[in-house]
Design an enzyme around this catalytic site. Structure first.
Site, PDB file in Angstrom:
ATOM      1  N   SER A  13     -10.762  -6.467   9.899  1.00 17.65           N
ATOM      2  CA  SER A  13     -11.912  -5.536   9.915  1.00 17.65           C
ATOM      3  C   SER A  13     -12.329  -6.973   8.341  1.00 17.65           C
ATOM      4  O   SER A  13     -11.752  -8.480   8.409  1.00 17.65           O
ATOM      5  CB  SER A  13     -11.924  -4.408   8.175  1.00 17.65           C
ATOM      6  OG  SER A  13     -11.087  -4.645   7.379  1.00 17.65           O
TER       7      SER A  13
ATOM      8  N   ARG B 201       0.990  -1.180  -0.085  1.00 14.20           N
ATOM      9  CA  ARG B 201       0.063   0.371   0.262  1.00 14.20           C
ATOM     10  C   ARG B 201       0.765   1.552   0.031  1.00 14.20           C
ATOM     11  O   ARG B 201       1.537   1.212   0.864  1.00 14.20           O
ATOM     12  CB  ARG B 201      -0.786  -0.200   1.046  1.00 14.20           C
ATOM     13  CG  ARG B 201      -1.434  -1.319   0.807  1.00 14.20           C
ATOM     14  CD  ARG B 201      -2.857  -1.407   2.635  1.00 14.20           C
ATOM     15  NE  ARG B 201      -4.027  -2.405   1.907  1.00 14.20           N
ATOM     16  CZ  ARG B 201      -4.470  -2.756   3.286  1.00 14.20           C
ATOM     17  NH1 ARG B 201      -5.208  -1.768   4.157  1.00 14.20           N
ATOM     18  NH2 ARG B 201      -5.071  -3.795   3.075  1.00 14.20           N
TER      19      ARG B 201
ATOM     20  N   ARG C 295       0.707  -5.230  12.746  1.00 12.31           N
ATOM     21  CA  ARG C 295      -0.160  -4.466  13.455  1.00 12.31           C
ATOM     22  C   ARG C 295      -0.442  -5.891  14.494  1.00 12.31           C
ATOM     23  O   ARG C 295      -0.344  -5.244  16.201  1.00 12.31           O
ATOM     24  CB  ARG C 295      -1.675  -4.482  13.005  1.00 12.31           C
ATOM     25  CG  ARG C 295      -1.307  -3.443  11.859  1.00 12.31           C
ATOM     26  CD  ARG C 295      -2.896  -2.253  11.439  1.00 12.31           C
ATOM     27  NE  ARG C 295      -2.221  -0.958  10.961  1.00 12.31           N
ATOM     28  CZ  ARG C 295      -2.913  -0.085  10.909  1.00 12.31           C
ATOM     29  NH1 ARG C 295      -4.261  -0.385  10.928  1.00 12.31           N
ATOM     30  NH2 ARG C 295      -2.664   0.640   9.489  1.00 12.31           N
TER      31      ARG C 295
ATOM     32  N   ARG D 125       1.948   1.882   9.983  1.00 11.09           N
ATOM     33  CA  ARG D 125       1.818   1.928   8.786  1.00 11.09           C
ATOM     34  C   ARG D 125       2.730   1.751   7.687  1.00 11.09           C
ATOM     35  O   ARG D 125       3.769   2.829   8.110  1.00 11.09           O
ATOM     36  CB  ARG D 125       0.631   3.468   8.638  1.00 11.09           C
ATOM     37  CG  ARG D 125       0.009   4.028   8.024  1.00 11.09           C
ATOM     38  CD  ARG D 125      -0.106   5.124   7.810  1.00 11.09           C
ATOM     39  NE  ARG D 125      -1.208   5.667   8.639  1.00 11.09           N
ATOM     40  CZ  ARG D 125      -2.686   5.718   8.551  1.00 11.09           C
ATOM     41  NH1 ARG D 125      -2.541   4.811   8.122  1.00 11.09           N
ATOM     42  NH2 ARG D 125      -3.146   5.336  10.260  1.00 11.09           N
TER      43      ARG D 125
ATOM     44  N   GLU E 107      -6.866   0.138  14.750  1.00  7.83           N
ATOM     45  CA  GLU E 107      -7.541  -1.014  13.747  1.00  7.83           C
ATOM     46  C   GLU E 107      -6.853  -2.166  13.760  1.00  7.83           C
ATOM     47  O   GLU E 107      -5.281  -2.223  12.966  1.00  7.83           O
ATOM     48  CB  GLU E 107      -8.508  -0.334  12.541  1.00  7.83           C
ATOM     49  CG  GLU E 107      -8.673  -1.666  12.299  1.00  7.83           C
ATOM     50  CD  GLU E 107      -8.455  -1.179  10.512  1.00  7.83           C
ATOM     51  OE1 GLU E 107      -9.180  -1.386   8.822  1.00  7.83           O
ATOM     52  OE2 GLU E 107      -9.083   0.728   9.924  1.00  7.83           O
TER      53      GLU E 107
END
Length: 421
Positions: free
Chosen positions: A351, A261, A388, A276, A348
């Protein structure tokens, strides 16, 4: 894409969905007009072709001057048919382009609002009181460097900012998480998969990642291939242009892959450590099912994510994501946020999205059911985003002496080790 019938049967529902997303409501009116123009062009083209066929029969039976007149009419009609077909092609292209911009229909009950307006629907576990234990918690990077688990400096030297190297026990920890995640997924009935991390434009477009998320995607122009930001893309495209036996549903896959990403728009956010980053590994769950069962499967995927976090003994919350923060394909999404001690907030980590028939329509994935052939539903859910989860394990299970306790569920995959130190 959505079923076009909604534009004709209940355009107000489509408008409400767009408004809830914070997206263009005017797009719906453009689509209605484009749909009418498309259908009118198709009708005109079919009518002219029928006239052309009828005229051809008359020419075969005519003689003399009448035949010459009919031949002239045939020539003109052929030109008209060609022009009509071109108009139909243009109208179809216009309609498809507009449809590709339209988000999935938001499910009733999804909280409205933007990124910060999701609703916490469940809290699991209690964050540790480090003050009561007599020490100040260290952040994951300080712990990771002390344990020889994370090397940011050399990751940056190799590849640039937001890259890292997992070393020693850090690498072992990821492999342990991979094995635990795949073991659990297999227990739940998922087929393990290792798909390509490079996909064709059709796969990326079909899953909705070339719309609002395009700026976050890496594109290899020379090869016209994309690096996936999630293996959801490859798993969704796995059955593209296929008709699945309805009796074989649900089909469940769990894939391990690297994810890439660009993190466009995140300048200055989470610059320390591995929260991140531009590359990370992930285990993703994916389900193909009968559309009527999609909401039930969404709850199941959420349940699997919760169970995995509980196995890792991490405190977390479940968030019903607000409509304005849904991706193009999602009709509803739940996020799990784990507690991050040094930030004193939940962040987070997983998901799960119900994409209903949206991706299946774009990728031409259908099922053969008793009532006929029609699109299936697709759902996805993150089981373990490695970086994460590693952050959460290091910070939540750290000890006063700088060691990190290993949750019992992970110990069999780390040779029975009880701590990292």
């Amino acid at each position: 894409m959505i079923d076009p019938k909604w534009l004709r049967a209940d355009p107000d529902r489509v408008r409400r969905s767009q408004a809830a997303r914070g997206a263009s409501v005017e797009l719906v009116d453009e689509l209605i007009a484009a749909d009418e123009a498309r259908r009118a062009a198709i009708l005109a083209s079919e009518t002219q072709r029928a006239e052309q066929k009828s005229l051809g029969k008359k020419v075969a039976q005519a003689k003399g001057a009448e035949k010459q007149e009919l031949l002239a009419a045939t020539k003109q009609l052929a030109a008209d048919v060609k022009e009509s077909q071109a108009a139909t092609t243009a109208a179809e292209a216009r309609f498809h382009d507009l449809m590709s911009r339209l988000g999935n229909l938001v499910i009733d009950g999804v909280p409205e609002g933007g990124e910060d307006e999701g609703i916490v629907i469940e809290t699991c576990g209690t964050p540790r009181d480090f003050a009561a234990e007599g020490f100040e918690p260290k952040d994951h990077l300080e712990l990771g460097e002390a344990l020889g688990a994370i090397d940011m400096e050399r990751g940056t030297k190799i590849s640039g900012s937001r890259f890292y190297v997992l070393t020693g026990v850090g690498a072992q920890l990821e492999l342990a998480l991979l094995n635990l995640a795949m073991t659990k997924a297999a227990e739940w009935g998922f087929t393990p998969m290792i798909p390509p991390a490079l996909v064709k434009p059709s796969a990326m477009e079909g899953t909705g990642f070339l719309g609002q998320a395009a700026q976050d995607v890496y594109h290899l122009e020379e090869d016209d291939l994309y690096l996936v930001g999630t293996s959801e893309v490859a798993l969704a495209a796995y059955h593209s242009d296929e008709i699945l036996d309805g009796a074989s549903l649900p089909r469940r896959y769990a894939a391990y892959s690297p994810c890439f990403r660009r993190e466009a728009g995140s300048y200055g956010k989470d610059t320390r450590g591995i929260f991140r980053v531009h590359w990370f590994d992930k285990v993703e769950m994916f389900v193909y099912c009968e559309p009527a069962d999609a909401e039930d499967w969404h709850q199941r995927l959420l349940g699997y994510e919760k169970e995995f976090l509980q196995e890792l003994e991490l405190p977390f919350q479940v968030l019903d994501v607000a409509s304005g923060d849904l991706g193009l394909s999602a009709a509803r999404k739940y996020d799990c946020y784990a507690w991050l001690p040094t930030q004193q907030r939940y962040r987070e980590v997983t998901s799960t999205s119900n994409c209903t028939e949206f991706q299946a329509r774009r990728l031409n994935i259908r099922g053969r059911f008793e009532d006929g052939v029609r699109p299936v539903a697709t759902l996805n859910g993150t089981l373990c985003a490695m970086t994460r989860i590693i952050i959460m394990l290091l910070e939540n299970h750290q000890q006063a002496d700088g060691s990190v306790r290993i949750p019992e569920a992970l110990r069999p995959f780390l040779g029975g080790r009880e701590s990292l130190g």
